[in-house]
Design an enzyme around this catalytic site. Structure first.
Site, mmCIF file in Angstrom:
data_model
loop_
_atom_site.group_PDB
_atom_site.id
_atom_site.type_symbol
_atom_site.label_atom_id
_atom_site.label_comp_id
_atom_site.label_asym_id
_atom_site.label_seq_id
_atom_site.Cartn_x
_atom_site.Cartn_y
_atom_site.Cartn_z
ATOM 1 N N HIS A 44 0.820 -1.204 0.000
ATOM 2 C CA HIS A 44 0.000 0.000 0.000
ATOM 3 C C HIS A 44 0.861 1.265 0.000
ATOM 4 O O HIS A 44 0.948 2.005 0.989
ATOM 5 C CB HIS A 44 -0.945 0.004 1.203
ATOM 6 C CG HIS A 44 -2.107 -0.922 1.028
ATOM 7 N ND1 HIS A 44 -2.817 -1.447 2.081
ATOM 8 C CD2 HIS A 44 -2.693 -1.427 -0.089
ATOM 9 C CE1 HIS A 44 -3.785 -2.226 1.626
ATOM 10 N NE2 HIS A 44 -3.724 -2.232 0.317
ATOM 11 N N HIS A 77 -0.487 -8.775 0.789
ATOM 12 C CA HIS A 77 -1.589 -8.907 1.744
ATOM 13 C C HIS A 77 -2.276 -10.264 1.683
ATOM 14 O O HIS A 77 -3.096 -10.578 2.547
ATOM 15 C CB HIS A 77 -2.607 -7.796 1.502
ATOM 16 C CG HIS A 77 -1.996 -6.438 1.532
ATOM 17 N ND1 HIS A 77 -1.695 -5.721 0.383
ATOM 18 C CD2 HIS A 77 -1.579 -5.669 2.566
ATOM 19 C CE1 HIS A 77 -1.134 -4.575 0.721
ATOM 20 N NE2 HIS A 77 -1.051 -4.514 2.023
ATOM 21 N N CYS A 99 3.191 -11.779 2.402
ATOM 22 C CA CYS A 99 4.112 -11.698 3.538
ATOM 23 C C CYS A 99 4.052 -13.008 4.317
ATOM 24 O O CYS A 99 2.962 -13.500 4.635
ATOM 25 C CB CYS A 99 3.715 -10.536 4.451
ATOM 26 S SG CYS A 99 4.592 -10.521 6.039
ATOM 27 N N GLU A 128 -5.886 -7.634 3.345
ATOM 28 C CA GLU A 128 -5.427 -8.732 4.193
ATOM 29 C C GLU A 128 -6.607 -9.419 4.877
ATOM 30 O O GLU A 128 -6.661 -10.651 4.955
ATOM 31 C CB GLU A 128 -4.451 -8.225 5.257
ATOM 32 C CG GLU A 128 -3.927 -9.335 6.153
ATOM 33 C CD GLU A 128 -3.010 -8.851 7.250
ATOM 34 O OE1 GLU A 128 -2.940 -9.540 8.289
ATOM 35 O OE2 GLU A 128 -2.361 -7.793 7.089
ATOM 36 N N CYS A 196 2.308 -8.282 13.531
ATOM 37 C CA CYS A 196 3.669 -8.569 13.065
ATOM 38 C C CYS A 196 4.704 -7.771 13.850
ATOM 39 O O CYS A 196 4.423 -6.701 14.393
ATOM 40 C CB CYS A 196 3.794 -8.315 11.563
ATOM 41 S SG CYS A 196 4.168 -6.628 11.083
ATOM 42 N N SER A 224 -2.827 2.590 3.966
ATOM 43 C CA SER A 224 -1.852 1.770 4.684
ATOM 44 C C SER A 224 -2.293 1.668 6.135
ATOM 45 O O SER A 224 -2.193 2.632 6.904
ATOM 46 C CB SER A 224 -0.455 2.394 4.594
ATOM 47 O OG SER A 224 0.427 1.809 5.531
ATOM 48 N N ASN A 226 -1.047 0.173 8.766
ATOM 49 C CA ASN A 226 -0.057 0.407 9.820
ATOM 50 C C ASN A 226 0.334 1.869 9.920
ATOM 51 O O ASN A 226 0.644 2.361 11.001
ATOM 52 C CB ASN A 226 1.167 -0.500 9.631
ATOM 53 C CG ASN A 226 1.991 -0.146 8.425
ATOM 54 O OD1 ASN A 226 2.866 0.701 8.495
ATOM 55 N ND2 ASN A 226 1.737 -0.796 7.299
ATOM 56 N N SER A 270 5.239 0.213 4.495
ATOM 57 C CA SER A 270 5.300 0.121 3.033
ATOM 58 C C SER A 270 5.839 1.401 2.388
ATOM 59 O O SER A 270 5.747 1.560 1.172
ATOM 60 C CB SER A 270 3.899 -0.193 2.480
ATOM 61 O OG SER A 270 2.932 0.690 2.986
#
Length: 315
Positions: A44, A77, A99, A128, A196, A224, A226, A270
């Site tokens: 992303h 994702h 991932c 995801e 993660c 994104s 995160n 990302s």
């Protein structure tokens, strides 16, 4: 007037993002003349996607946009089994750049899909979440209220457990897990949560420096997860914290208006380092006296995932 710019560490690309980008670049280098398709954004970040497009790599939303027998790479994702089955029926060559940490969650879902009720803590519509939830029947929750709404839908006829989207905020999931415990005291806790390492480390880096800065600047795309979590974390303590995508978004007035003298900078998992460099240089155009340095006691992200020897599967 801005005086100091601290760079958080770790920041930017995580091992999973490096893995996915390297996967695409390696397949492209080995087959430069053949059309190469990537389903969804590989990660992303628009800068990464646009750089790949310039080399002729084509991005599609669904497999139906590529011809039968095409070479298609799945994004970082992950995808649902339904997508894999479609690729198989259309005799495609598939590369899976998911991932490895997301793949681990998929594997957990497959292993318990018949034996357990599963609550999935994630964001509706996120790539995801769509891929993981395709592995089994799950109940999606985003808030504590969502958990409450499941009270009459989940019975004790078999065990209950939960999985998580890997890019969530550690603090946010704690409150949701606590609510799950309250509503479903019979819940079985996983041996290890699914968030993660990179998400956790980047959030910890922001938390460790937040009291030493006037605001955080988060570099990352709006889609994104995160990056959005990093911003939310920063704004809880420093409301003037903000997010931008690239150097065109640099707004010196925001810094002046909010009296920001010490600015911390981080980047979503990302976001490439080149974006950080460009944004810092743009800030220095407006605030040439500002000093730039790594935040003290920061640490490097040394995690890496090896690419598989066989990258493409012919269905």
């Amino acid at each position: 007037m801005l005086e100091t710019i601290y760079l958080a560490n770790p920041r930017g690309f995580c091992a999973g993002v490096k893995y996915a980008i390297s996967f695409v670049e390696t397949v492209y280098a080995e087959n430069p003349e053949a059309p190469l398709y990537v389903r969804k954004e590989i990660v992303h970040n628009q800068r990464v996607v646009e750089d790949m497009k310039k080399r002729g790599i084509q991005f599609i939303d669904e497999l139906s946009e590529a011809p039968n027998g095409a070479t298609v790479i799945f994004s970082a994702h992950g995808v649902s089994p339904e997508v894999v089955n479609e690729a198989q029926s259309r005799k495609m060559r598939i590369g899976d750049a998911t991932c490895p940490l997301v793949t681990r969650v998929h594997r957990k879902a497959r292993n318990i899909k018949d034996s357990h009720h599963i609550i999935y803590i994630g964001h509706k519509g996120h790539d995801e979440a769509i891929g993981t939830m395709g592995e089994a029947n799950m109940f999606l929750v985003e808030t504590e209220e969502d958990v409450e709404s499941l009270k009459d839908r989940i019975k004790e006829d078999k065990p209950l457990t939960y999985l998580m989207q890997t890019t969530l905020s550690v603090k946010d999931t704690k409150s949701i897990i606590k609510k799950i415990e309250e509503v479903f005291p019979f819940v079985e806790h996983p041996q290890k949560d699914d968030i993660c390492y990179a998400t956790t480390e980047r959030q910890e880096a922001v938390s460790s420096m937040i009291e030493s800065v006037d605001a955080m600047l988060v570099i990352g795309s709006a889609n994104s997860s995160n990056s959005v979590r990093l911003l939310q974390l920063a704004q809880k303590t420093k409301p003037a914290s903000y997010r931008i995508t690239d150097k065109q978004d640099v707004n010196p007035e925001h810094i002046k208006t909010n009296g920001i003298k010490i600015l911390g900078i981080t980047a979503g998992a990302s976001s490439p380092q080149i974006l950080v460099d460009e944004i810092v240089q743009e800030l220095l155009v407006h605030f040439p006296e500002a000093k730039v340095s790594l935040y003290p006691d920061s640490r490097e992200d040394t995690m890496n995932f090896k690419l598989p020897k066989e990258k493409l599967t012919q269905y």
